[in-house]
Design an enzyme around this catalytic site. Structure first.
Site, mmCIF file in Angstrom:
data_model
loop_
_atom_site.group_PDB
_atom_site.id
_atom_site.type_symbol
_atom_site.label_atom_id
_atom_site.label_comp_id
_atom_site.label_asym_id
_atom_site.label_seq_id
_atom_site.Cartn_x
_atom_site.Cartn_y
_atom_site.Cartn_z
ATOM 1 N N CYS A 77 -6.697 2.115 5.300
ATOM 2 C CA CYS A 77 -7.387 0.906 5.751
ATOM 3 C C CYS A 77 -6.917 0.558 7.163
ATOM 4 C CB CYS A 77 -7.085 -0.250 4.796
ATOM 5 S SG CYS A 77 -5.363 -0.814 4.854
ATOM 6 N N CYS A 85 -3.067 -0.105 7.394
ATOM 7 C CA CYS A 85 -2.261 1.115 7.333
ATOM 8 C C CYS A 85 -2.488 1.986 8.563
ATOM 9 C CB CYS A 85 -2.563 1.867 6.052
ATOM 10 S SG CYS A 85 -2.005 0.971 4.566
ATOM 11 N N HIS A 109 0.861 -1.187 0.000
ATOM 12 C CA HIS A 109 0.000 0.000 0.000
ATOM 13 C C HIS A 109 0.897 1.236 0.000
ATOM 14 C CE1 HIS A 109 -3.924 -1.852 1.728
ATOM 15 N NE2 HIS A 109 -3.271 -2.732 0.997
ATOM 16 N N GLU A 113 0.822 3.961 1.644
ATOM 17 C CA GLU A 113 1.190 4.456 2.978
ATOM 18 C C GLU A 113 2.364 3.674 3.553
ATOM 19 O OE1 GLU A 113 -3.446 4.399 3.048
ATOM 20 O OE2 GLU A 113 -1.839 3.413 1.951
#
Length: 158
Positions: free
Chosen positions: A82, A85, A52, A54
């Site tokens: 999410c 993260c 991801h 992040e």
């Protein structure tokens, strides 16, 4: 630079992700006016469920400063993080989260839950939402519209 300016950089990362066929999410970690890490989603490219934007930006930042504690850092991301993260933000001690579009299906920084501000945890973040929300949401809408259109096209026959 202000929040909108940093978010423009995150949006450029998100646009790059879209061009690569990735869900268009971009993120950057900033401390004292310096970008310590920037990334876009790479799950498809890397075949990695953890890739991801992040997490990738946070990893870069940690490598740059030589430690896992991202104290004094802000994370800018085009889409609400999410649960995975959000947990990483808490565990890495990021101080501030700024995100664009809310994610009512997976967001865990105010939408489905609010992990980053849970008083039971040992660290909480300041959260600013809605910065460049429409631009962030439009990138996502265009990306998923394109996917649906490709799925509807008849397959070439040999």
């Amino acid at each position: 630079m202000d929040d909108r300016g940093w978010m423009q950089i995150a949006l450029a990362e998100a646009s790059l992700a879209a061009r690569l066929g990735e869900v268009p999410v971009g993120a950057l970690v900033v401390r004292e006016g310096e970008v310590l890490g920037s990334a876009h989603n790479r799950r498809e490219t890397d075949q990695d469920p953890l890739a991801h934007a992040e997490l990738l930006a946070m990893r870069q930042a940690a490598q740059k400063i030589g430690g896992w504690r991202l104290v004094g850092c802000s994370l800018y991301v085009t889409l609400e993080p999410c649960a995975m993260c959000a947990g990483a933000l808490v565990n890495s001690r990021v101080e501030r989260l700024v995100f664009g579009a809310a994610d009512p299906k997976a967001g865990f920084c105010g939408s489905l839950g609010d992990l980053v501000r849970d008083p039971r945890l040992n660290h909480r973040l300041e959260v600013v939402s809605g910065i460049e929300a429409e631009s962030s949401a439009e990138l996502l809408r265009e990306f998923f519209r394109g996917l649906r259109e490709r799925e509807r096209r008849p397959k070439d026959r040999d």
